[in-house]
Design a protein around this motif. Structure first.
Motif, PDB file in Angstrom:
ATOM      1  N   GLY A 134       0.366 -15.306   8.772  1.00  0.00           N
ATOM      2  CA  GLY A 134       0.698 -13.886   8.779  1.00  0.00           C
ATOM      3  C   GLY A 134       0.312 -13.164   7.501  1.00  0.00           C
ATOM      4  N   THR A 135       0.190 -11.849   7.637  1.00  0.00           N
ATOM      5  CA  THR A 135       0.014 -10.948   6.493  1.00  0.00           C
ATOM      6  C   THR A 135       1.233 -10.053   6.414  1.00  0.00           C
ATOM      7  OG1 THR A 135      -2.413 -10.879   6.573  1.00  0.00           O
ATOM      8  CG2 THR A 135      -1.292  -9.007   5.558  1.00  0.00           C
ATOM      9  N   ARG A 136       1.898 -10.083   5.264  1.00  0.00           N
ATOM     10  CA  ARG A 136       3.071  -9.243   5.075  1.00  0.00           C
ATOM     11  C   ARG A 136       2.653  -7.912   4.491  1.00  0.00           C
ATOM     12  NH1 ARG A 136       3.692 -14.149   5.167  1.00  0.00           N
ATOM     13  NH2 ARG A 136       5.529 -15.208   5.956  1.00  0.00           N
ATOM     14  N   LEU A 137       2.814  -6.860   5.268  1.00  0.00           N
ATOM     15  CA  LEU A 137       2.395  -5.524   4.864  1.00  0.00           C
ATOM     16  C   LEU A 137       3.614  -4.694   4.505  1.00  0.00           C
ATOM     17  CD1 LEU A 137       0.236  -3.276   4.606  1.00  0.00           C
ATOM     18  CD2 LEU A 137       0.685  -2.759   7.021  1.00  0.00           C
ATOM     19  N   LEU A 138       3.581  -4.103   3.321  1.00  0.00           N
ATOM     20  CA  LEU A 138       4.643  -3.205   2.881  1.00  0.00           C
ATOM     21  C   LEU A 138       4.022  -1.861   2.558  1.00  0.00           C
ATOM     22  CD1 LEU A 138       7.575  -2.630   2.091  1.00  0.00           C
ATOM     23  CD2 LEU A 138       7.042  -3.486  -0.199  1.00  0.00           C
ATOM     24  N   VAL A 139       4.473  -0.840   3.236  1.00  0.00           N
ATOM     25  CA  VAL A 139       3.986   0.520   3.016  1.00  0.00           C
ATOM     26  C   VAL A 139       5.065   1.297   2.253  1.00  0.00           C
ATOM     27  CG1 VAL A 139       3.092   2.618   4.065  1.00  0.00           C
ATOM     28  CG2 VAL A 139       2.658   0.400   5.147  1.00  0.00           C
ATOM     29  N   LEU A 140       4.702   1.724   1.067  1.00  0.00           N
ATOM     30  CA  LEU A 140       5.682   2.431   0.224  1.00  0.00           C
ATOM     31  C   LEU A 140       5.664   3.938   0.465  1.00  0.00           C
ATOM     32  CD1 LEU A 140       5.061   0.485  -3.090  1.00  0.00           C
ATOM     33  CD2 LEU A 140       6.852   0.109  -1.397  1.00  0.00           C
ATOM     34  N   THR A 157       0.833  -1.187   0.000  1.00  0.00           N
ATOM     35  CA  THR A 157       0.000   0.000   0.000  1.00  0.00           C
ATOM     36  C   THR A 157       0.873   1.245   0.000  1.00  0.00           C
ATOM     37  OG1 THR A 157      -1.908   1.048   1.078  1.00  0.00           O
ATOM     38  CG2 THR A 157      -0.157   0.253   2.513  1.00  0.00           C
ATOM     39  N   GLU A 158       0.249   2.341  -0.286  1.00  0.00           N
ATOM     40  CA  GLU A 158       0.965   3.610  -0.283  1.00  0.00           C
ATOM     41  C   GLU A 158       0.786   4.307   1.063  1.00  0.00           C
ATOM     42  OE1 GLU A 158       0.551   4.697  -5.052  1.00  0.00           O
ATOM     43  OE2 GLU A 158      -0.607   5.797  -3.546  1.00  0.00           O
ATOM     44  N   LYS A 159       1.795   5.014   1.447  1.00  0.00           N
ATOM     45  CA  LYS A 159       1.743   5.788   2.684  1.00  0.00           C
ATOM     46  C   LYS A 159       0.493   6.653   2.704  1.00  0.00           C
ATOM     47  CE  LYS A 159       4.320   9.417   5.083  1.00  0.00           C
ATOM     48  NZ  LYS A 159       5.550  10.255   5.054  1.00  0.00           N
ATOM     49  N   VAL A 202       5.203  -8.018   9.347  1.00  0.00           N
ATOM     50  CA  VAL A 202       4.302  -9.167   9.246  1.00  0.00           C
ATOM     51  C   VAL A 202       3.355  -9.111  10.429  1.00  0.00           C
ATOM     52  CG1 VAL A 202       4.095 -11.667   9.218  1.00  0.00           C
ATOM     53  CG2 VAL A 202       6.023 -10.556   8.043  1.00  0.00           C
ATOM     54  N   TYR A 203       2.075  -9.158  10.141  1.00  0.00           N
ATOM     55  CA  TYR A 203       1.063  -9.136  11.198  1.00  0.00           C
ATOM     56  C   TYR A 203       0.539 -10.558  11.379  1.00  0.00           C
ATOM     57  CZ  TYR A 203       1.471  -4.145  11.134  1.00  0.00           C
ATOM     58  OH  TYR A 203       1.991  -2.872  11.228  1.00  0.00           O
ATOM     59  N   LEU A 204       0.726 -11.069  12.575  1.00  0.00           N
ATOM     60  CA  LEU A 204       0.388 -12.454  12.881  1.00  0.00           C
ATOM     61  C   LEU A 204      -0.828 -12.516  13.794  1.00  0.00           C
ATOM     62  CD1 LEU A 204       4.044 -13.529  13.504  1.00  0.00           C
ATOM     63  CD2 LEU A 204       2.559 -14.687  11.881  1.00  0.00           C
ATOM     64  N   CYS A 205      -1.664 -13.468  13.529  1.00  0.00           N
ATOM     65  CA  CYS A 205      -2.845 -13.713  14.346  1.00  0.00           C
ATOM     66  C   CYS A 205      -2.726 -15.111  14.946  1.00  0.00           C
ATOM     67  CB  CYS A 205      -4.095 -13.615  13.476  1.00  0.00           C
ATOM     68  SG  CYS A 205      -5.638 -14.011  14.316  1.00  0.00           S
ATOM     69  N   ALA A 206      -3.222 -15.256  16.153  1.00  0.00           N
ATOM     70  CA  ALA A 206      -3.239 -16.561  16.812  1.00  0.00           C
ATOM     71  C   ALA A 206      -4.581 -16.741  17.501  1.00  0.00           C
ATOM     72  CB  ALA A 206      -2.105 -16.677  17.831  1.00  0.00           C
ATOM     73  N   GLN A 251      -5.031   2.853   9.938  1.00  0.00           N
ATOM     74  CA  GLN A 251      -5.400   4.053   9.194  1.00  0.00           C
ATOM     75  C   GLN A 251      -4.164   4.890   8.909  1.00  0.00           C
ATOM     76  OE1 GLN A 251      -8.287   5.554  12.121  1.00  0.00           O
ATOM     77  NE2 GLN A 251      -9.906   5.192  10.625  1.00  0.00           N
ATOM     78  N   ARG A 252      -4.207   5.572   7.772  1.00  0.00           N
ATOM     79  CA  ARG A 252      -3.123   6.499   7.398  1.00  0.00           C
ATOM     80  C   ARG A 252      -1.766   5.820   7.586  1.00  0.00           C
ATOM     81  NH1 ARG A 252      -6.378   8.708  10.882  1.00  0.00           N
ATOM     82  NH2 ARG A 252      -4.784   8.891  12.518  1.00  0.00           N
ATOM     83  N   THR A 253      -1.573   4.718   6.893  1.00  0.00           N
ATOM     84  CA  THR A 253      -0.370   3.911   7.085  1.00  0.00           C
ATOM     85  C   THR A 253       0.913   4.721   6.910  1.00  0.00           C
ATOM     86  OG1 THR A 253      -0.542   3.208   4.775  1.00  0.00           O
ATOM     87  CG2 THR A 253      -1.409   1.708   6.457  1.00  0.00           C
ATOM     88  N   GLN A 254       1.904   4.330   7.674  1.00  0.00           N
ATOM     89  CA  GLN A 254       3.236   4.916   7.625  1.00  0.00           C
ATOM     90  C   GLN A 254       4.234   3.818   7.261  1.00  0.00           C
ATOM     91  OE1 GLN A 254       3.677   8.335   8.265  1.00  0.00           O
ATOM     92  NE2 GLN A 254       1.431   8.259   8.223  1.00  0.00           N
ATOM     93  N   GLN A 255       5.403   4.214   6.803  1.00  0.00           N
ATOM     94  CA  GLN A 255       6.401   3.223   6.396  1.00  0.00           C
ATOM     95  C   GLN A 255       6.815   2.340   7.566  1.00  0.00           C
ATOM     96  OE1 GLN A 255       9.395   5.659   4.451  1.00  0.00           O
ATOM     97  NE2 GLN A 255       8.517   5.206   2.438  1.00  0.00           N
TER      98      GLN A 255
END
Lengths: 110, 114
Positions: free
Chosen positions: B108-114, B13-15, B89-93, B80-84
């Motif tokens: 996990g979900t690998r999140l990359l904020v550009l 996603t974008e910043k 990786v966001y992990l749920c258990a 909200q309003r993602t930052q770099q």
């Protein structure tokens, strides 16, 4: 400040026993201590958990002293496939928060 | 039976944009947990749900983060309003109940904020 520390890394040879200790100064006395294994790009995988003294399952043993200020994961006769990062996990006393140890990168050599 | 599943597996996603991360716990598990793992770092606890209730939200890194759980099952972590620095990786258990406390993790979900 709660601290849960582990050695950063360990090397071992195949067939040896490996012991990894986690030191924790603020883990709840009425909750389990759990150990996980993590491979790259995967979620942590459950190894073993215990409340006190010694617990053994088919893959590991866990030693927890009476004061519960530490726990030691014992892996008997490691193999190359045991190369991974190992974490301890506990619940912080009087909170609804959980804390992982700093993680130990185990490298098993042939 | 099925384990914990998370979606998407990867998100770029974008910043400044908002993102939603989803967790489907193991069927019947009443407790659900979110953690974050930054690149090459350890695991940071974010929030715990017992049923639909989160008794302590102070582990969330900032007020840009929120989480909810509905029907005692699926949970959504919203940033909200993602930052770099949110890249991780966001992990749920999930676990069956507080008595056993064995947490079983998703991929996990690998999140990359550009």
């Amino acid at each position: 400040l709660a601290k849960t520390t582990q050695p950063i890394s360990m090397d071992s040879y195949e067939g040896q026993e490996v012991n990894i200790t986690c030191s924790h100064n603020n883990i709840a006395t009425n909750d389990y201590i759990t150990w996980y294994q993590q491979f790259p790009s995967q979620g942590p995988r459950f190894i073993i958990q215990g409340y006190k003294t010694k617990v053994t399952n088919e893959v590991a043993s866990l030693f927890i002293p009476a004061d519960r200020k530490s726990s030691t994961l014992s892996l008997p006769r490691v193999s190359l496939s045991d190369t991974a990062v190992y974490y301890c996990l506990g619940k912080l006393v009087r909170t609804y928060k959980y804390i992982f140890g700093t993680g130990t990168r185990l490298k098993v050599l042939a | 039976g099925a384990g914990v599943s998370q979606s998407p597996s990867n998100k770029v996603t974008e910043k400044g944009k908002d993102v939603e991360l989803r967790c489907d716990p193991i069927s019947g598990h009443t407790a659900l947990y979110w953690y974050r793992q930054s690149l090459g770092q350890g695991l940071e606890f974010l929030i715990y749900f017992q049923g639909n209730s989160a008794p302590d939200k102070s582990g969330l890194p900032s007020d840009r983060f929120s989480a909810e759980r509905t029907g005692g099952s699926v949970s959504t972590l919203t940033i909200q309003r993602t930052q770099q620095e949110d890249s991780a990786v966001y992990l749920c258990a999930s676990s069956s109940n507080r008595a056993t406390e064995t947490q079983y993790f998703g991929p996990g979900t690998r999140l990359l904020v550009l």
